[in-house]
Design a protein around this motif. Structure first.
Motif, mmCIF file in Angstrom:
data_model
loop_
_atom_site.group_PDB
_atom_site.id
_atom_site.type_symbol
_atom_site.label_atom_id
_atom_site.label_comp_id
_atom_site.label_asym_id
_atom_site.label_seq_id
_atom_site.Cartn_x
_atom_site.Cartn_y
_atom_site.Cartn_z
ATOM 1 N N ALA A 1 -28.431 66.602 34.394
ATOM 2 C CA ALA A 1 -29.374 65.596 33.891
ATOM 3 C C ALA A 1 -30.714 65.712 34.615
ATOM 4 O O ALA A 1 -31.778 65.622 34.003
ATOM 5 N N VAL A 2 -30.663 65.913 35.928
ATOM 6 C CA VAL A 2 -31.889 66.098 36.704
ATOM 7 C C VAL A 2 -32.614 67.353 36.240
ATOM 8 O O VAL A 2 -33.846 67.388 36.136
ATOM 9 N N GLY A 3 -31.858 68.384 35.917
ATOM 10 C CA GLY A 3 -32.459 69.622 35.440
ATOM 11 C C GLY A 3 -33.193 69.453 34.123
ATOM 12 O O GLY A 3 -34.258 70.040 33.912
ATOM 13 N N VAL A 4 -32.640 68.628 33.238
ATOM 14 C CA VAL A 4 -33.265 68.419 31.928
ATOM 15 C C VAL A 4 -34.661 67.811 32.068
ATOM 16 O O VAL A 4 -35.569 68.136 31.303
ATOM 17 N N ILE B 1 -19.826 73.177 28.248
ATOM 18 C CA ILE B 1 -19.667 71.985 27.405
ATOM 19 C C ILE B 1 -20.433 70.816 28.012
ATOM 20 O O ILE B 1 -21.160 70.091 27.331
ATOM 21 N N ILE B 2 -20.283 70.647 29.326
ATOM 22 C CA ILE B 2 -20.975 69.560 30.024
ATOM 23 C C ILE B 2 -22.483 69.763 29.959
ATOM 24 O O ILE B 2 -23.242 68.848 29.611
ATOM 25 N N ASN C 1 -33.278 63.050 24.783
ATOM 26 C CA ASN C 1 -33.613 61.857 23.995
ATOM 27 C C ASN C 1 -33.567 60.580 24.827
ATOM 28 O O ASN C 1 -34.039 59.535 24.373
ATOM 29 N N ALA C 2 -32.993 60.657 26.008
ATOM 30 C CA ALA C 2 -32.895 59.475 26.880
ATOM 31 C C ALA C 2 -33.124 59.895 28.330
ATOM 32 O O ALA C 2 -32.235 59.773 29.172
ATOM 33 N N PRO C 3 -34.330 60.393 28.652
ATOM 34 C CA PRO C 3 -34.602 60.909 30.003
ATOM 35 C C PRO C 3 -34.456 59.863 31.106
ATOM 36 O O PRO C 3 -34.201 60.214 32.263
ATOM 37 N N SER C 4 -34.600 58.591 30.762
ATOM 38 C CA SER C 4 -34.480 57.541 31.776
ATOM 39 C C SER C 4 -33.057 57.437 32.327
ATOM 40 O O SER C 4 -32.831 56.784 33.348
ATOM 41 N N LEU C 5 -32.093 58.079 31.661
ATOM 42 C CA LEU C 5 -30.706 58.014 32.111
ATOM 43 C C LEU C 5 -30.424 58.995 33.251
ATOM 44 O O LEU C 5 -29.399 58.880 33.923
ATOM 45 N N LYS D 1 -27.855 68.332 28.014
ATOM 46 C CA LYS D 1 -29.153 68.780 27.500
ATOM 47 C C LYS D 1 -29.481 68.125 26.166
ATOM 48 O O LYS D 1 -30.618 67.710 25.917
ATOM 49 N N GLU D 2 -28.483 68.017 25.314
ATOM 50 C CA GLU D 2 -28.702 67.436 23.993
ATOM 51 C C GLU D 2 -29.097 65.968 24.071
ATOM 52 O O GLU D 2 -30.006 65.516 23.359
ATOM 53 N N HIS D 3 -28.452 65.218 24.952
ATOM 54 C CA HIS D 3 -28.639 63.771 24.957
ATOM 55 C C HIS D 3 -29.684 63.268 25.950
ATOM 56 O O HIS D 3 -30.355 62.269 25.676
#
Length: 329
Positions: A133-136, A42-43, A53-57, A48-50
Motif C-alpha cells: 500500500a505504501v508502494g502504491v 495476488i496480494i 482509488n483509495a490512497p488515504s487507506l 495496487k488495484e484498490h
C-alpha cells in the motif's frame, strides 16, 4: 576502486546478515514459493488495484502493521473480533478505535484463500499489504520475509498499555520501543510514518486548549500553528470528528516534511514533539532533513524490516487462521 569494492562487500554482508537473521527466526523471503506461489502477487495486485482509488487507506494499513507488532508481536492478534462484553480484543483498545482497514485485510485474505486455502497467515497478509500500500502511493519498498503464524490471544488491556500513545514523552517512547527490541534510531525512523495520514483533533486538542488543566496551550508547540489549528480545524476543545493532516500539504507523500515540521515545533502529537527533546533523536532528525530523501527512505525500510520481525510466531506456534477475525475452532 578499492573503496567501491569495500562498500559493495559491506552491502552484501548487510543483505546476507538481514536474510540470515530472518531465517534464524523462521522467516524467509519467498516462504510461500512452493506452498502458494501466487500468494504475494495476488496480494500485490489487489492492493495496487484498490489503493489507487483509495490512497488515504495506505496510512491506516501501515499503522495497523505497527499496532499489531507492538502487542504480542506481528501475529495478526489485532484482527480478532471481541466475542463478548467480557472478552474484548485489541480492536476495542483505545489506540485502535480510529483504525481503518480491517475489511480491506479481510478481502485480501479471501482472495488468497480462494487460491490456497489455509496456507497464508493473516500476519503475513498485514505485513505484505502495508508494504504494498505504501508502494502504491510512491513510498519506499522494503523486504518482507514471510512465514509468520497467527496468534491465538488478543485482549484490550494489552493494546491500551503496549502501543505508544500520542501523549508519550521521550522517556516513555524510548522504553516502549526498547521493550520490543527497537532503539532510538528505530523510534525516529518509524515515527517518520507520520509523513502520511491524518489524526483526529481529539488526539492532540489538549495541546491547543488545556495543556496543564488551566486552559492553556502547549508552549513547546509553535503558537502560529496553534492559532491556525484552532481557527481552521479544531475549533472547539471537544471535537472528536474533525481530522487534520499529520504532514500538512503532503500527507499522501513520503517525504521529509514531517521531520521539517518537527524542527519548526509543528508536530501534532506530544510524542512527535518529544523526538526533539533528546539530543540523539534530534541530531538524527537534523541529519535526515539535511540529507537526500533517499537516505530516509532506505533507513525507514530497514527499520520496517526490523519491526516486522518482533516476536514472530513461526513453525508450530500459533495457527493459520481461516478467517482473520476469528480464531480457528
Amino acid at each position: 576502486m578499492e573503496k567501491a569494492m569495500t562498500s559493495k562487500c559491506f552491502m552484501i554482508l548487510v543483505v546476507f546478515g538481514v536474510l540470515g537473521y530472518a531465517k534464524a527466526q523462521g522467516l524467509e523471503l519467498g516462504f510461500y514459493d512452493t506452498s502458494c506461489p501466487k500468494a504475494e502477487k495476488i496480494i500485490s495486485d489487489f492492493v495496487k488495484e484498490h489503493i489507487r482509488n483509495a490512497p488515504s487507506l495506505a496510512s491506516p494499513l501501515l499503522r495497523m502493521h505497527f499496532h499489531d507488532c507492538f502487542v504480542r508481536g506481528c501475529d495478526a492478534s489485532i484482527l480478532i473480533n471481541s466475542t463478548s462484553a467480557n472478552n474484548n480484543t485489541e480492536k476495542a483498545g483505545n489506540p485502535n478505535k480510529t483504525l481503518r482497514g480491517f475489511d480491506f485485510i479481510d478481502r485480501v485474505k479471501a482472495a488468497v484463500e480462494a487460491e490456497c486455502p489455509g496456507v497464508v497467515s493473516c500476519a503475513d497478509i498485514i505485513a505484505l499489504t502495508a508494504r504494498d500500500a505504501v508502494g502504491v502511493i510512491g513510498g519506499p519498498f522494503w523486504n518482507v520475509p514471510t512465514g509468520r503464524r497467527d496468534g491465538l490471544i488478543s485482549n484490550t488491556s494489552e493494546a491500551n498499555t503496549q502501543i505508544p500513545g500520542p501523549t508519550f514523552n521521550f522517556s516513555s517512547l524510548q522504553t516502549s520501543f526498547a521493550n520490543k527490541g527497537l532503539n532510538v534510531t528505530d523510534l525516529v525512523l518509524l515515527s517518520g510514518a507520520h509523513t502520511i495520514g491524518v489524526s483526529h483533533c481529539s488526539s492532540f486538542s489538549k495541546r491547543l486548549y488545556n495543556f496543564t488543566g488551566k486552559g492553556d496551550e502547549d508552549p513547546s508547540m509553535d503558537s502560529f500553528y496553534i492559532a491556525n489549528l484552532k481557527k481552521l480545524k479544531c475549533t472547539v476543545a471537544n471535537d472528536t470528528t474533525t481530522i487534520v493532516e499529520m504532514d500538512p500539504g503532503s500527507f499522501r507523500t513520503f517525504d521529509l516534511g514531517y521531520y521539517k515540521n518537527l524542527l519548526k515545533r509543528r508536530g501534532l502529537f506530544q510524542s512527535d514533539a518529544a523526538l526533539t527533546t533528546n539530543s540523539a533523536s534530534k541530531n538524527l532528525i537534523v541529519s535526515l532533513v539535511n540529507s537526500p530523501l533517499e537516505k530516509f527512505l532506505q533507513e525507514f525500510s530497514l527499520a520496517m524490516e526490523k519491526m516486522g520481525r518482533i516476536q514472530v510466531k513461526t513453525g508450530s506456534s500459533g495457527e493459520i487462521r481461516k478467517n482473520c477475525a476469528v480464531v480457528n475452532s
